[in-house]
Scaffold this motif. Structure first.
Motif, PDB file in Angstrom:
ATOM      1  N   LEU A 141       0.887  -1.322  -0.040  1.00 54.70           N
ATOM      2  CA  LEU A 141       0.024   0.049  -0.103  1.00 54.70           C
ATOM      3  C   LEU A 141       0.817   1.416   0.008  1.00 54.70           C
ATOM      4  O   LEU A 141       2.216   1.289   0.299  1.00 54.70           O
ATOM      5  CB  LEU A 141      -0.916  -0.023   1.178  1.00 54.70           C
ATOM      6  N   ALA A 142       0.232   2.439  -0.218  1.00 54.42           N
ATOM      7  CA  ALA A 142       1.081   3.712  -0.276  1.00 54.42           C
ATOM      8  C   ALA A 142       1.441   3.801   1.386  1.00 54.42           C
ATOM      9  O   ALA A 142       0.786   3.710   2.153  1.00 54.42           O
ATOM     10  CB  ALA A 142      -0.159   4.689  -0.834  1.00 54.42           C
ATOM     11  N   LEU A 192      -3.335  10.923   0.360  1.00 53.32           N
ATOM     12  CA  LEU A 192      -3.074   9.727   0.851  1.00 53.32           C
ATOM     13  C   LEU A 192      -4.206   8.760   1.311  1.00 53.32           C
ATOM     14  O   LEU A 192      -4.290   7.614   1.122  1.00 53.32           O
ATOM     15  CB  LEU A 192      -2.186   9.981   2.207  1.00 53.32           C
ATOM     16  N   ARG A 193      -5.181   9.382   1.918  1.00 55.84           N
ATOM     17  CA  ARG A 193      -6.326   8.632   2.448  1.00 55.84           C
ATOM     18  C   ARG A 193      -7.038   8.189   1.325  1.00 55.84           C
ATOM     19  O   ARG A 193      -7.679   7.249   1.224  1.00 55.84           O
ATOM     20  CB  ARG A 193      -7.250   9.455   3.380  1.00 55.84           C
ATOM     21  N   ARG A 194      -7.362   8.904   0.277  1.00 54.51           N
ATOM     22  CA  ARG A 194      -7.970   8.649  -1.040  1.00 54.51           C
ATOM     23  C   ARG A 194      -7.553   7.344  -1.598  1.00 54.51           C
ATOM     24  O   ARG A 194      -8.096   6.363  -1.993  1.00 54.51           O
ATOM     25  CB  ARG A 194      -8.191   9.771  -2.037  1.00 54.51           C
ATOM     26  N   GLU A 207      -7.058   1.299  -2.363  1.00 54.46           N
ATOM     27  CA  GLU A 207      -6.349   0.062  -2.267  1.00 54.46           C
ATOM     28  C   GLU A 207      -6.912  -0.839  -1.438  1.00 54.46           C
ATOM     29  O   GLU A 207      -6.963  -2.263  -1.836  1.00 54.46           O
ATOM     30  CB  GLU A 207      -4.998   0.312  -1.934  1.00 54.46           C
ATOM     31  N   LEU A 208      -7.426  -0.522  -0.364  1.00 52.06           N
ATOM     32  CA  LEU A 208      -7.987  -1.532   0.352  1.00 52.06           C
ATOM     33  C   LEU A 208      -9.425  -1.897  -0.222  1.00 52.06           C
ATOM     34  O   LEU A 208      -9.421  -3.351   0.315  1.00 52.06           O
ATOM     35  CB  LEU A 208      -8.541  -0.731   1.714  1.00 52.06           C
ATOM     36  N   GLN A 209      -9.938  -1.342  -0.971  1.00 52.16           N
ATOM     37  CA  GLN A 209     -11.102  -1.786  -1.460  1.00 52.16           C
ATOM     38  C   GLN A 209     -10.882  -2.776  -2.703  1.00 52.16           C
ATOM     39  O   GLN A 209     -11.891  -3.644  -2.846  1.00 52.16           O
ATOM     40  CB  GLN A 209     -11.966  -0.563  -2.038  1.00 52.16           C
ATOM     41  N   ARG A 210      -9.693  -2.497  -3.171  1.00 59.16           N
ATOM     42  CA  ARG A 210      -9.523  -3.890  -4.025  1.00 59.16           C
ATOM     43  C   ARG A 210      -8.681  -5.101  -3.757  1.00 59.16           C
ATOM     44  O   ARG A 210      -8.599  -5.867  -4.471  1.00 59.16           O
ATOM     45  CB  ARG A 210      -8.432  -3.104  -5.263  1.00 59.16           C
ATOM     46  N   LEU A 211      -8.492  -5.154  -2.489  1.00 60.01           N
ATOM     47  CA  LEU A 211      -7.842  -6.327  -1.894  1.00 60.01           C
ATOM     48  C   LEU A 211      -8.726  -7.501  -1.729  1.00 60.01           C
ATOM     49  O   LEU A 211      -9.989  -7.171  -1.455  1.00 60.01           O
ATOM     50  CB  LEU A 211      -7.419  -5.953  -0.583  1.00 60.01           C
ATOM     51  N   PRO A 212      -8.456  -8.780  -2.281  1.00 59.15           N
ATOM     52  CA  PRO A 212      -9.283  -9.838  -1.971  1.00 59.15           C
ATOM     53  C   PRO A 212      -9.493 -10.005  -0.559  1.00 59.15           C
ATOM     54  O   PRO A 212      -8.719 -10.041   0.305  1.00 59.15           O
ATOM     55  CB  PRO A 212      -8.331 -10.926  -2.830  1.00 59.15           C
ATOM     56  N   ALA A 257     -14.485   3.111   3.970  1.00 63.91           N
ATOM     57  CA  ALA A 257     -14.621   2.197   3.085  1.00 63.91           C
ATOM     58  C   ALA A 257     -15.811   1.029   3.117  1.00 63.91           C
ATOM     59  O   ALA A 257     -16.012   0.409   2.075  1.00 63.91           O
ATOM     60  CB  ALA A 257     -13.454   1.472   2.603  1.00 63.91           C
ATOM     61  N   GLY A 258     -16.422   1.047   4.208  1.00 62.36           N
ATOM     62  CA  GLY A 258     -17.375   0.105   4.483  1.00 62.36           C
ATOM     63  C   GLY A 258     -16.804  -1.124   4.701  1.00 62.36           C
ATOM     64  O   GLY A 258     -17.565  -2.099   4.629  1.00 62.36           O
TER      65      GLY A 258
END
Length: 410
Positions: free
Chosen positions: A148-149, A166-168, A173-178, A201-202
């Motif tokens: 991650l960044a 940075l938060r965006r 990136e977190l939403q794309r994680l399996p 991100a829910g």
């Protein structure tokens, strides 16, 4: 009669503007053994004392950027207690970042995770070393790690942050994680930031994303979800740094390599207190076991009743999800907690530890422990003591897991 102070005590400067209490506790312990006088003016002024004359210097971050490269006290022995990139000529005591990464990987792998990410604080040597250990242990199990960044960026002494950007990026990136995913952060600050962004991100922590920090700091208890954290043993780092400085002040050669101190262990809290399973009924069973494993009367039937399943159906689903039986899982938790208690409380009797982990009778505990670890509790305790660089005085009383740790603390 008034005590007359000797004039032979070495004067040691603590060169930092802010010092962790744990580092100072280790330094002070060694200072008492060596009869030092600690000079702490910089902790209040942030400025190197002009004209100071002493015997040695312990430099902790944060300190003035050029303090170690252009010292105002040439010729005085100095040891750095820092994770910063430093000239090779400066003796240094630091965390074993590779061991921290490996320990974190083991923590996640034991819980069944196969999707991993690394959340750095900065792009510096300490972050890279910690990531390297994490990646190496994951690779042994056929797993990879997404990066991650960084939480922050810095050019020299200057911070180059755009908080909103940075938060965006982190959210995307977190939403794309399996999922379910496991994230190791460089420190508790970065870990708490990951937890906060997961909420935006829910994503549920730990159900969707498990998060592990490093430092076992007060941040762990103030995070929106209590954070599991690797205890990097700052007290021992401070103690070892002071010991190295004492040897340098008595004329010993400076070590070529950085002295590395291994982590003390992992304190498990809510942010990783789950196994990566897909069946919600098995997940509920795991939570029930984690809450009740200390009860010597805990049975598979009781667990099945608690999650409203038949014993046969739960046993089948549990084995499919975890690869072991319910009884094997209960015993594994009890043995892991027994191992932790043996290491952290060397004066407590095995019979008392057996009772604390829900095993009735010292004989039953002895046989179960030997089957699990291939050694007796006493041998395990002795081996653990030899692996530590020093023992810990004034241990807390036994009872419920300390520091808010869950009963499954590794």
């Amino acid at each position: 009669m008034a005590r007359v102070l000797e004039g032979s005590s070495r004067k040691v400067l603590i060169a930092t503007s802010i010092a962790s209490r744990e580092y100072l506790r280790g330094i002070a312990r060694r200072a008492r053994e060596c009869d030092w006088h600690l000079v702490t003016d910089m902790m209040f002024t942030g400025v190197p004392p002009r004209g100071w004359k002493g015997s040695g210097i312990l430099a902790l971050l944060p300190h003035p950027p050029d303090l170690l490269t252009h010292s105002p006290w040439p010729g005085i022995p100095c040891v750095a207690v820092t994770g910063a990139d430093l000239p090779a000529t400066v003796p240094r005591v630091d965390s074993d970042h590779g061991a921290i990464g490996r320990s974190a990987a083991d923590h996640f792998l034991e819980r069944g995770y196969r999707s991993f990410a690394w959340a750095p604080f900065l792009n510096d040597a300490a972050n890279r070393d910690r990531l390297s250990g994490f990646q190496a242990r994951l690779a042994e199990h056929g797993c990879e790690c997404r990066e991650l960044a960084p939480t922050h960026s810095r050019i020299g002494p200057y911070w180059q942050d755009n908080w909103a950007e940075l938060r965006r990026n982190l959210l995307a990136e977190l939403q794309r994680l399996p999922r379910p995913a496991a994230v190791l952060a460089f420190n508790d600050c970065a870990a708490a930031n990951v937890v906060d962004v997961c909420r935006d991100a829910g994503l549920a922590v730990p159900e969707d994303v498990a998060v592990l920090g490093v430092g076992n700091s007060v941040v762990c208890e103030t995070s929106p979800v209590p954070l599991s954290s690797v205890d990097d043993d700052p007290e021992e780092i401070g103690y070892r740094a002071a010991g190295l400085l004492e040897s340098l002040m008595t004329g010993a050669e400076a070590p070529v390599e950085t002295v590395r101190v291994p982590p003390k262990g992992i304190v498990t809290r809510v942010s990783t207190d789950v196994l990566a399973v897909n069946d919600p009924r098995v997940s509920r069973a795991l939570y029930y076991i984690a809450e009740h494993y200390r009860d010597p009367m805990l049975t598979v039937s009781e667990v099945a009743s608690a999650v409203s399943m038949s014993r046969r159906n739960l046993e089948r689903s549990f084995r499919q999800e975890t690869g072991r039986t319910i009884n094997e899982h209960i015993m594994s938790i009890r043995m892991r907690e027994a191992s932790r208690l043996l290491k952290t409380h060397p004066r407590v009797k095995s019979a008392d530890i057996a009772a604390l982990v829900g095993i009735p009778g010292e004989g039953t505990f002895f046989r179960a422990f030997r089957r699990h670890f291939s050694m007796s509790p006493r041998t395990h305790r002795d081996w653990s003591a030899q692996s530590c660089v020093s023992s810990r005085p004034n241990e807390p009383e036994l009872g419920a897991a300390s520091n808010g740790a869950s009963p499954t603390a590794a």
